[in-house]
Every structure is written in structure tokens, then in C-alpha cells.
Design an enzyme around this catalytic site. Structure first.
Site, PDB file in Angstrom:
ATOM      1  N   GLU A   1     -76.422  -0.416  43.769  1.00 16.65           N
ATOM      2  CA  GLU A   1     -75.475  -1.393  43.237  1.00 16.65           C
ATOM      3  C   GLU A   1     -74.197  -1.468  44.058  1.00 16.65           C
ATOM      4  OE1 GLU A   1     -76.942   1.081  41.576  1.00 16.65           O
ATOM      5  OE2 GLU A   1     -78.450  -0.067  40.466  1.00 16.65           O
TER       6      GLU A   1
ATOM      7  N   PHE B   1     -74.504  -0.765  35.105  1.00 18.88           N
ATOM      8  CA  PHE B   1     -74.449  -0.363  36.510  1.00 18.88           C
ATOM      9  C   PHE B   1     -73.316  -1.079  37.240  1.00 18.88           C
ATOM     10  CE2 PHE B   1     -79.210   0.005  35.644  1.00 18.88           C
ATOM     11  CZ  PHE B   1     -79.063   1.273  35.121  1.00 18.88           C
TER      12      PHE B   1
ATOM     13  N   ARG C   1     -81.081 -12.594  28.512  1.00 17.49           N
ATOM     14  CA  ARG C   1     -82.171 -12.889  29.432  1.00 17.49           C
ATOM     15  C   ARG C   1     -83.471 -13.121  28.654  1.00 17.49           C
ATOM     16  NH1 ARG C   1     -83.638  -6.609  30.887  1.00 17.49           N
ATOM     17  NH2 ARG C   1     -84.769  -6.340  28.950  1.00 17.49           N
TER      18      ARG C   1
END
Lengths: 277, 340
Positions: free
Chosen positions: B85, B110, B193
Site C-alpha cells: 500500500e 490499510f 462495494r
């Protein structure tokens, strides 16, 4: 700890079976990883590791850190087989208030040393544990089990450098190299090859073995444990996702294997037909 | 972890064999709403057709942030950065420096926890147009603290230059994606999502960056909400209306910069002001609203609906939403209790 009269092949078979039964509870789960890593966990818990099943916090134990939190199902299966967790809790897997949540957490489960799941943390923690064991003059080893995907995280290589710098011969890193990540094959996500040479360049003693070959695994563990210098040790284990259940092995493998409801019974039946002595 | 959890790990459990209450139940309880598949991915593809500067990056989570839709449509403009990341956000900054508009996706934990310094210095400090779009905000997974970004808004609110959006539904995700693509600065957007409920579409709603909008009017209380908590507030309003309690719902998807003008006017006129957010009670929408009210001398009767200041349990989402008081039922009980 070597437990007499039960072969490692049988242990691996049992770990696969426990994991399938857990995944069946939820109808899904990280079963591909669990089946693939069963041989590695059998060799770890029933050949390499020193532990007391009835006292998982025993000070003299080898520490086994599961960096890959989503492999919890595999480690629960191993802990059940080792007698640390009771088999009759399999039906609680992933349920509310279970001791076996989907992602491994130290606060929930005896024998689960760390809370993994944010990937790339385990090896750094293992460095600290290794330093602490040495400071305490505790001869135990610290194992960190990680995945090939975690080789992408910079923190892994920061820890790899620190382990070597601090001469942590009591650290054994296990890399489950199944070449599978969330988005696809690891080699297509971020190539980490040649992994063994990278670790060697970082000052590690590196071995690369077939992670589904129990003899090769035990030999590698023996070499790692008896090596006479103070390099940290890594065993890179090439494993096959879904190993042991051929119809799942042949499926288009993903990070999260889809299994139809009736297939769990077929998978268990297949295993039962091939039970080793 | 909580201390009680650490103790109870040595207590045996019994499998009840009842209906699955699995942590695998990952979708929001959103009864009565149509759903739309991957609204972010499809919106981004649509925008990218006419904007060649848009590129996509992910850290091994394209399938789980709906960016795979973009990757399939524009393989040459998609960069798989692997499970890294920090590297991804630094690279996004590099692309932005050279004139591109990168949409970089991962999970909210993250981005906020792991890559913070990289987002701070490489992106926000230079006000580069990187769009950070993150799945699993707040309590939208039962996997436990490793995946539950309950403090992402608190973390990112402290960053100068960064716009923060917490959209409610599929309609708003599509509209906000277009808006942030057009905006010149860095943005952090929370993402729902997969199959995402459509709540605001039927209301004729249109997202405007930096604007809070009423999506329901009632005189007994005003709920300022963001993210899926606006859906919860609308559902709670229907239940309360049957009891002759009428509440306003002021949807404030832009967490930063907050639409203080609209919110303060609403607060000044509210019998009871309630904030509702999918986030810890510390440092999110509620405290942003409270701070604005205090600074401007507006003092409504004020209550917060938010997640507790704890590491949350693992479990099934419906169970956890009830447990942590962010389900419709829990909202109704809280608002009713404050009014009686």
C-alpha cells in the site's frame, strides 16, 4: 513435539478433514489455503514445534506466529489435531462469539499467538520475539508463517533485514508459496522471484522445498533447527492450493474457492477414502 | 481486543446448530431497496472513456474494491501494485505529478493505518489529485479489527488539503465518483462495494461536493448522517413516523470540508440534533458537527449515534450492527428514548 504412533501423513489428513468440516459450517472459507498448507502445519506441529497442548501459554514453547490471519481455519484445524482446541467446537467456526473467528486473533483463541490479518506484520513481530527470547536466555524458536503475497509488503523486507542484522538464529520463517493472491496469481501481482536468493542476499539461511512433501519438510525443519550459525532461517514451501481434494485442485483456483453445498460431503468422502495409516 | 474477550478464550463454546450467523454475511442489511452491482467501477469506466488522464491502481484488491471493472475496460491504464500500500500511494503521487488522475484502491484500514505517512507527505502536502477509494469503511465486515476501519475518518480529518466523502448508496457513489474525478485536489472516499443498495436514486438526489442536503423533513428531531447511516436514518424515520414521531434527515456525505452553513442552520432550528455515523464516536462526523456548533455559538440538544471507542468484535454484520447500536432497530430505540 513428536507424538508417537501417528504418522505425519495422517496428521495432515486430519488437518484437511477438520478444515473441510469447518468450511462446511459456513459453506465457504479459505479452504484452498488450508488444504494447501496442511502438510506444512502437520510438519510444524507434529515434528518441529515444542509445545504443551494443555498449556498453550507455557513459557518454554516455540512461538508460532500466524501472520496470515485468513489462514486461521488451517491453524484451528492444526490446533484441534494437536489437542489445543476441542474438536467439538468445529460447528462454531465463524459464528458469533466463536473462539474460532474467520480471521485469527490472539484474544479469541488459545494457541493463536498474534492477531494477524493485516498482512506483513508477522515477521516484524517475530523479530521482537526473537530478540526477547534471546534476552531471556529462552532456547525456544519463534516461527513466523506467512504467505507469498506478504513478500510484496515492504515491512517484510524491513523485518528480514533486522532479523539478519540482529543475528536471530532462533527465528524460522515459513513462506507458504501457493502463487495465489486476492486478485490473481502472485507472480502476476508483484513478482518476488527469486525468493530464496533474495533472502540469502539479506543474510538468511534459505531453503526451498515442495511444501506438500512431508519428508522434504521435516528435513528442512531439521536443517533449520540444527544449523550451527546465527543466520535467521527461512523455508520457502511451494504448495498447491486445495491439495488433497482433486476435484477442487482442478477447479479454477481463486483466493476464495467457491464450493457448492453438496460438494463438502464429496470432499470429505474423498478424504475418507484415502485415509493414511 | 477487550479484556473480557481475552479471558473468555479459555471458555468452551457450544455449536448451536442454529441458522448461520456467520461473519461471512458481508452485505448490509438493506431491506426493500434495489441494488446495483459495482457502482464505483462502472462509473469510473464511464468517466474514463472521455478522460484519458484517469488511471487506476490497486494493492491486490481490485476485485474487492470494484476496480476490476476498470481494469478489464482499460488494461493499459490499470496498474497492479501488489500487496504494497505504501508503494501504491507513492506511485499514485508520482503519476499525479506527471498529470494523471490516479484512482488508488485498497481497504480503508490499510490506507488509513498503513499508508498514512505516504498519503500525508506524497499526496496531501502537495495537494495532488490522487483519489483514494477504500472499501470496508467503519463496521462493514465481521472480520474483526484487522479489517474494520472504525477510525479512518478521525485519522484522515487531521490531514490538510484532503477532501473526505462518505457516500450513502449506489446512486451517490456513481455521482461522487464523477465529482471527485473533476475536482483538482486529493480525495478520500469510503466505498460500498459489490451489490450496493440504491436509496437516494428514487428520491431524485444529486450529490454536490461540500453540500449537506435534506432527504426528509420532520419537526421532532434532526439527524445529520453520512454513509449508509443515512439509509438507516431514513428507515428509522419510517418506523418512527408510524408512532407520530417525525424526524428530519440531513445527509452530509462530505465530511471535510463540512457544510457548516447548512448544518448550523439545521442545528439552530432543531428540537434535538442527532448525528449518525458508521465510525467511532471519536473524531468523525459527530465531533465535527459538535465542534462547528460550539465554535459558532449554536447549542442544540445534541446526541451521537456512532460506534463505541473499542476494538469491535468479529461476527455477523447484522449481529454486530445491533450490538453496536447502528441498526435501524437500535436507531429507533435511541431516538425514541431521547424524545420521551
Amino acid at each position: 513435539m513428536s507424538i508417537a504412533n501417528v504418522s505425519l501423513a495422517r496428521r495432515a489428513w486430519s488437518i484437511r478433514r477438520h478444515a473441510l468440516r469447518m468450511a462446511e459450517v459456513q459453506g465457504q472459507g479459505y479452504i484452498g489455503q488450508a488444504l494447501g498448507a496442511a502438510d506444512l502445519l502437520a510438519a510444524s506441529y507434529f515434528h518441529a514445534l515444542n509445545f504443551h497442548a494443555d498449556d498453550p501459554d507455557w513459557e518454554g514453547r516455540d512461538r508460532f506466529l500466524l501472520s496470515i490471519g485468513h489462514y486461521a481455519i488451517a491453524l484451528y484445524a492444526a490446533l484441534i489435531e494437536a489437542g489445543v482446541l476441542p474438536e467439538d467446537e468445529i460447528g462454531t467456526y465463524g459464528m458469533d462469539d466463536s473462539r474460532m473467528p474467520m480471521s485469527g486473533m490472539a484474544a479469541y483463541t488459545p494457541g493463536m499467538e498474534i492477531t494477524g490479518g493485516s498482512l506483513g506484520h508477522g515477521l516484524g513481530i517475530a523479530v521482537g520475539v526473537g530478540l526477547a527470547l534471546r534476552a531471556k536466555k529462552n532456547p525456544a524458536f519463534v516461527y513466523n508463517m506467512m504467505s507469498d503475497g506478504e513478500l510484496g509488503e515492504g515491512s517484510t523486507w524491513e523485518a528480514a533485514m533486522a532479523a539478519s542484522h540482529h543475528c536471530l538464529g532462533n527465528l524460522i520463517c515459513l513462506v507458504d508459496f501457493n502463487n495465489q493472491q486476492a486478485d490473481g496469481h502472485s507472480k502476476d501481482m508483484m513478482s518476488s522471484e527469486p525468493v530464496d536468493q533474495k533472502f540469502e542476499a539479506f543474510g538468511w539461511y534459505a531453503q526451498r522445498v515442495d511444501g506438500n512433501d512431508i519428508k522434504a519438510l521435516t528435513k528442512a525443519f531439521d536443517a533449520a533447527k540444527t544449523l550451527k550459525d546465527d543466520r535467521p532461517r527461512v523455508i520457502i514451501c511451494d504448495t498447491k492450493m486445495c491439495k488433497g481434494v482433486p476435484f477442487l485442485e482442478e477447479r479454477e483456483i481463486t483466493h476464495f474457492v467457491r464450493v457448492a453445498p453438496e460438494e463438502w460431503a464429496s470432499a470429505i468422502a474423498h478424504l475418507d477414502g484415502e485415509a493414511p495409516a | 481486543m477487550t479484556l473480557s474477550r481475552r479471558k473468555s478464550k479459555y471458555e468452551a463454546r457450544v455449536a448451536t446448530g442454529g441458522p448461520a450467523t456467520s461473519a461471512m454475511i458481508a452485505s448490509l442489511e438493506a431491506e426493500g431497496y434495489e441494488t446495483v452491482a459495482a457502482p464505483f467501477g462502472h462509473a469510473l469506466v464511464d468517466i474514463a472513456k472521455s478522460n484519458r488522464k484517469i488511471v487506476g491502481l490497486t494493492a491486490d484488491l481490485s476485485k474487492y474494491t470494484d476496480l476490476h471493472v476498470f481494469a478489464e475496460a482499460f488494461p493499459d491504464r490499470f496498474f497492479q501494485m501488489g500487496m504494497a500500500e505504501q508503494s501504491m500511494f507513492s506511485a499514485a503521487a508520482g503519476l499525479a505529478r506527471e498529470g494523471f488522475k490516479p484512482f488508488a484502491t485498497t481497504y480503508a484500514v490499510f490506507a488509513s493505518r498503513r499508508a498514512y505517512d505516504f498519503i500525508c507527505m506524497a499526496i496531501a502536502e502537495e495537494a495532488l489529485p490522487v483519489k483514494i477509494v477504500c472499501a470496508l469503511p467503519g463496521l462493514t465486515t465481521g472480520y474483526g479489527p484487522s479489517h474494520q476501519a472504525t477510525e479512518d475518518l478521525a485519522i484522515f480529518r487531521g490531514l490538510p488539503n484532503l477532501t473526505i466523502i462518505d457516500p450513502c448508496d449506489a446512486t451517490e457513489i456513481a455521482q461522487a465518483t464523477r465529482a471527485i474525478a473533476a475536482s483538482p485536489g486529493p480525495v478520500y472516499m469510503r466505498l460500498l462495494r459489490g451489490q450496493v443498495p440504491d436509496v437516494l436514486g428514487p428520491l431524485g438526489y444529486q450529490f454536490q461536493m461540500g453540500k449537506a442536503q435534506f432527504v426528509r423533513r420532520g419537526g421532532d428531531a434532526t439527524v445529520v448522517a453520512a454513509g449508509f447511516m443515512t439509509m438507516r436514518a431514513l428507515d428509522a424515520a419510517k418506523v418512527l413516523a408510524a408512532e407520530a414521531i417525525e424526524i428530519s434527515v440531513l445527509h452530509s456525505p462530505t465530511i471535510k470540508p463540512l457544510d457548516e452553513k447548512t448544518i448550523l442552520t439545521a442545528a439552530a432550528n432543531a428540537n434535538l440534533l442527532v448525528t449518525a455515523e458508521n465510525h467511532t464516536i471519536i473524531g468523525g462526523l459527530g465531533e465535527a458537527v459538535a465542534g462547528a456548533c460550539m465554535r459558532e455559538g449554536v447549542h442544540p440538544r445534541f446526541r451521537q449515534i456512532a460506534l463505541p471507542d473499542e476494538f469491535l468484535d468479529a461476527g455477523a454484520l447484522p449481529t454486530l450492527h445491533d450490538q453496536y447500536r447502528v441498526s435501524v432497530k437500535a436507531m429507533v430505540e435511541q431516538i425514541r428514548g431521547w424524545l420521551t
